[in-house]
Design a protein around this motif. Structure first.
Motif, PDB file in Angstrom:
ATOM      1  N   THR A   4      89.777  28.227  32.581  1.00 61.84           N
ATOM      2  CA  THR A   4      90.122  29.103  32.196  1.00 61.84           C
ATOM      3  C   THR A   4      90.787  29.739  30.738  1.00 61.84           C
ATOM      4  N   VAL A   5      90.626  30.880  30.244  1.00 58.89           N
ATOM      5  CA  VAL A   5      91.162  31.352  29.066  1.00 58.89           C
ATOM      6  C   VAL A   5      92.184  32.481  28.829  1.00 58.89           C
ATOM      7  N   SER A 108      86.734  34.208  23.768  1.00 57.13           N
ATOM      8  CA  SER A 108      88.048  33.545  24.497  1.00 57.13           C
ATOM      9  C   SER A 108      85.990  32.333  25.096  1.00 57.13           C
ATOM     10  N   ALA A 109      85.453  33.117  25.823  1.00 50.83           N
ATOM     11  CA  ALA A 109      84.241  32.697  25.814  1.00 50.83           C
ATOM     12  C   ALA A 109      83.367  31.505  25.706  1.00 50.83           C
ATOM     13  N   LEU A 110      83.457  31.801  24.145  1.00 52.35           N
ATOM     14  CA  LEU A 110      82.972  30.501  22.885  1.00 52.35           C
ATOM     15  C   LEU A 110      83.713  29.783  23.158  1.00 52.35           C
ATOM     16  N   LEU A 111      85.672  30.284  22.917  1.00 53.31           N
ATOM     17  CA  LEU A 111      86.427  28.754  22.607  1.00 53.31           C
ATOM     18  C   LEU A 111      85.998  28.293  24.345  1.00 53.31           C
ATOM     19  N   ALA A 112      86.371  28.645  25.133  1.00 54.62           N
ATOM     20  CA  ALA A 112      86.024  28.188  26.407  1.00 54.62           C
ATOM     21  C   ALA A 112      84.497  27.113  26.954  1.00 54.62           C
ATOM     22  N   LEU A 113      84.191  27.428  26.041  1.00 54.28           N
ATOM     23  CA  LEU A 113      82.773  26.798  26.367  1.00 54.28           C
ATOM     24  C   LEU A 113      82.875  25.860  25.255  1.00 54.28           C
ATOM     25  N   GLU A 114      83.721  26.343  24.466  1.00 55.10           N
ATOM     26  CA  GLU A 114      83.704  24.597  23.105  1.00 55.10           C
ATOM     27  C   GLU A 114      84.641  23.753  24.260  1.00 55.10           C
ATOM     28  N   HIS A 115      85.238  24.598  24.463  1.00 55.73           N
ATOM     29  CA  HIS A 115      86.277  23.329  25.630  1.00 55.73           C
ATOM     30  C   HIS A 115      85.912  22.402  26.439  1.00 55.73           C
ATOM     31  N   GLY A 116      85.380  22.920  27.307  1.00 57.76           N
ATOM     32  CA  GLY A 116      84.101  22.616  28.533  1.00 57.76           C
ATOM     33  C   GLY A 116      83.471  21.452  27.754  1.00 57.76           C
ATOM     34  N   VAL A 329     102.487  50.461  28.506  1.00 62.49           N
ATOM     35  CA  VAL A 329     103.426  48.822  28.417  1.00 62.49           C
ATOM     36  C   VAL A 329     103.858  48.511  27.784  1.00 62.49           C
ATOM     37  N   ALA A 330     104.993  47.874  27.752  1.00 66.37           N
ATOM     38  CA  ALA A 330     105.943  47.042  26.401  1.00 66.37           C
ATOM     39  C   ALA A 330     105.357  45.946  26.761  1.00 66.37           C
ATOM     40  N   THR A 331     104.983  45.123  25.152  1.00 63.74           N
ATOM     41  CA  THR A 331     104.895  44.106  25.103  1.00 63.74           C
ATOM     42  C   THR A 331     105.308  43.355  23.324  1.00 63.74           C
ATOM     43  N   THR A 332     104.576  43.048  23.446  1.00 65.30           N
ATOM     44  CA  THR A 332     105.475  42.051  21.872  1.00 65.30           C
ATOM     45  C   THR A 332     103.667  41.576  20.997  1.00 65.30           C
ATOM     46  N   THR A 333     104.410  41.729  19.529  1.00 57.26           N
ATOM     47  CA  THR A 333     102.912  41.226  18.642  1.00 57.26           C
ATOM     48  C   THR A 333     103.176  39.303  19.080  1.00 57.26           C
ATOM     49  N   LEU A 334     102.041  38.886  19.027  1.00 58.88           N
ATOM     50  CA  LEU A 334     102.215  37.676  18.648  1.00 58.88           C
ATOM     51  C   LEU A 334     101.882  37.028  16.992  1.00 58.88           C
ATOM     52  N   THR A 335     102.452  35.965  17.113  1.00 53.97           N
ATOM     53  CA  THR A 335     102.128  35.022  15.699  1.00 53.97           C
ATOM     54  C   THR A 335     100.941  34.346  16.306  1.00 53.97           C
ATOM     55  N   ARG A 336     100.595  34.099  15.042  1.00 52.30           N
ATOM     56  CA  ARG A 336      99.458  32.863  14.791  1.00 52.30           C
ATOM     57  C   ARG A 336      99.151  31.689  15.563  1.00 52.30           C
ATOM     58  N   PRO A 337     100.593  30.881  15.709  1.00 51.27           N
ATOM     59  CA  PRO A 337     101.287  29.620  16.771  1.00 51.27           C
ATOM     60  C   PRO A 337     101.463  30.033  18.501  1.00 51.27           C
ATOM     61  N   GLN A 338     101.703  31.605  18.351  1.00 53.69           N
ATOM     62  CA  GLN A 338     101.428  31.881  19.922  1.00 53.69           C
ATOM     63  C   GLN A 338     100.531  32.548  20.535  1.00 53.69           C
ATOM     64  N   TYR A 339      99.413  32.886  19.903  1.00 53.64           N
ATOM     65  CA  TYR A 339      98.050  33.466  19.555  1.00 53.64           C
ATOM     66  C   TYR A 339      97.389  31.489  20.530  1.00 53.64           C
ATOM     67  N   TRP A 340      97.087  30.795  19.805  1.00 49.62           N
ATOM     68  CA  TRP A 340      96.611  29.790  20.180  1.00 49.62           C
ATOM     69  C   TRP A 340      97.665  28.784  21.324  1.00 49.62           C
ATOM     70  N   LYS A 341      98.163  29.433  21.404  1.00 50.11           N
ATOM     71  CA  LYS A 341      98.933  28.396  22.136  1.00 50.11           C
ATOM     72  C   LYS A 341      98.807  28.858  23.706  1.00 50.11           C
ATOM     73  N   GLY A 342      98.437  30.485  23.163  1.00 49.53           N
ATOM     74  CA  GLY A 342      98.380  31.020  24.973  1.00 49.53           C
ATOM     75  C   GLY A 342      97.511  31.329  25.630  1.00 49.53           C
ATOM     76  N   ILE A 343      95.965  31.127  24.497  1.00 52.08           N
ATOM     77  CA  ILE A 343      95.228  31.045  25.065  1.00 52.08           C
ATOM     78  C   ILE A 343      94.594  29.840  25.628  1.00 52.08           C
ATOM     79  N   PHE A 344      95.071  28.767  25.707  1.00 53.10           N
ATOM     80  CA  PHE A 344      94.316  28.163  26.778  1.00 53.10           C
ATOM     81  C   PHE A 344      95.696  27.706  27.638  1.00 53.10           C
ATOM     82  N   ASP A 345      96.869  27.868  27.654  1.00 56.20           N
ATOM     83  CA  ASP A 345      97.656  27.627  27.737  1.00 56.20           C
ATOM     84  C   ASP A 345      98.223  28.824  29.859  1.00 56.20           C
ATOM     85  N   CYS A 346      96.964  28.744  30.477  1.00 53.67           N
ATOM     86  CA  CYS A 346      97.317  28.919  31.823  1.00 53.67           C
ATOM     87  C   CYS A 346      96.412  28.836  33.431  1.00 53.67           C
TER      88      CYS A 346
END
Ligand code: C5P
Length: 346
Positions: A4-5, A108-116, A329-346
């Motif tokens: 899941t990503v 994200s599908a590609l990254l999940a496939l590689e991870h799998g 909706v109110a949200t926030t911009t993501l830095t590069r480290p936040q982006y990469w951490k957030g992809i798999f952190d779920c």
């Protein structure tokens, strides 16, 4: 295997359209910025063969035209992998919204496939197949603040904008990107001609005389000036500043956000999209009146975003839009480290 990503959206901090190229694309300069809004993707590989797409939003195609299908087909071939790939997309982002939803889903599908598979495609190969599927895909292989050139597929990591409160309004309007480009050509005269876009005629007499290539150059210079300010601040204080404008006695008190506003970078698509959908111009006005330091159409729309000094002001702006009947909706911009951490952190 089942992975899941998250699949984060992007906004465009300025977008300049250049000439129509012989390959049918337009030369483009933009600054992409990833944000925390996202879809969720579950990728599963079982015995068998073929690719199956499932989605909770009936507007998303589940056949070979889906960006996830197209990239996974290519990736399976390059990885020489076998199996029946099932991709479930939990759509939260708008379809045709200018937030890069479909492009982000594919990456994200590609990254999940590689991870799998515990196998990675070589970086250049990944960028190549991403660009084959769409101009907006490669940026999601970088994340954070990204310069887009070529037809948008050439991507360069930039010094990250610090996490900045952001409001994204998503009016119920689907805009076709190819049509928006065609409309731009219509406004500029013959495709490929050196005539200027219409709004620039009105707003800046000097730009009126310049060729599209000069306008691209100026965009590059503005972005470079903004970034050099960002990196100077980082060097001085150890980390970049963010937040509300603060006045500090000696005068030079700009935040990265204010510096960005001063560059004057705009989104050329506003000039073709706003006249067709005046309600979108109104949304931008509401965001500015509610305190946005910078507000703009994202990509070819219809999403409009505003960047704010504080979360509280951003939240109030979102409430104001919702009261006016516009989804926001109110949200926030993501830095590069936040982006990469957030992809798999779920
Ligand atoms: O690359 P992507 O599939 O997103 O592009 C869809 C269409 O949008 C292209 O076929 C082209 O008509 C238009 N486009 C363009 N110039 C760009 C990007 C896209 O004209 N820089």
């Amino acid at each position: 295997m089942r992975v899941t990503v998250r699949s984060f959206a992007k906004i465009n901090l300025g977008l300049r359209i250049g000439t129509l190229r012989p390959d049918g694309y337009h030369e483009l300069r933009t600054v992409y910025q990833t944000i925390a809004l996202h879809d969720l993707l579950r990728v599963q590989v079982t015995r068998g063969s073929g690719i199956e797409i499932r989605c909770n939003d009936p507007r998303v195609p589940t056949n070979e035209s889906n960006t996830c299908y197209r990239i996974i087909e290519r990736a399976m071939a390059v990885l020489k992998a076998r199996g029946h790939v099932v991709i479930e997309i939990e759509k939260r982002l708008p379809v045709q919204g200018g937030l890069g939803g479909a492009s982000a889903n594919a990456i994200s599908a590609l990254l999940a496939l590689e991870h799998g598979f515990k196998k990675e495609l070589p970086g250049p190969e990944k960028l190549r197949i991403a660009a084959e599927v769409g101009s907006d895909l490669p940026l999601f292989l970088v994340g954070g603040t990204v310069l887009g050139a070529g037809h948008g597929e050439e991507v360069y990591p930039l010094s990250d904008l610090p996490p900045t409160p952001c409001v994204v309004a998503t009016p119920e309007i689907g805009i076709s990107t190819p049509k928006a480009f065609a409309d731009w050509d219509g406004l500029c005269g013959e495709p490929g001609s050196a005539r200027e876009g219409p709004g620039l005629d009105r707003t800046d007499a000097k730009l009126t005389a310049s060729a599209p290539s000069d306008r691209m150059l100026m965009f590059g210079r503005s972005v470079a000036a903004w970034l050099s300010g960002l990196s100077q601040r980082k060097t001085k204080s150890g980390q970049a500043l963010s937040g509300v404008p603060v006045s500090r006695g000696r005068g030079r008190a700009e935040t990265p956000l204010l510096d960005l506003v001063r560059t004057g970078i705009e989104n050329d698509f506003e000039q073709v999209v706003f006249p067709q959908y005046p309600e979108l111009r109104d949304v931008k006005r509401v965001l500015k009146r509610a305190g946005a330091a910078y507000a703009s159409l994202s990509g070819s729309g219809s999403a409009i975003f505003g960047l704010f000094g504080t979360r509280a002001v951003a939240q109030q702006a979102a409430v104001r839009l919702r009261k006016a009947g516009v989804a926001a909706v109110a949200t926030t911009t993501l830095t590069r480290p936040q982006y990469w951490k957030g992809i798999f952190d779920c």
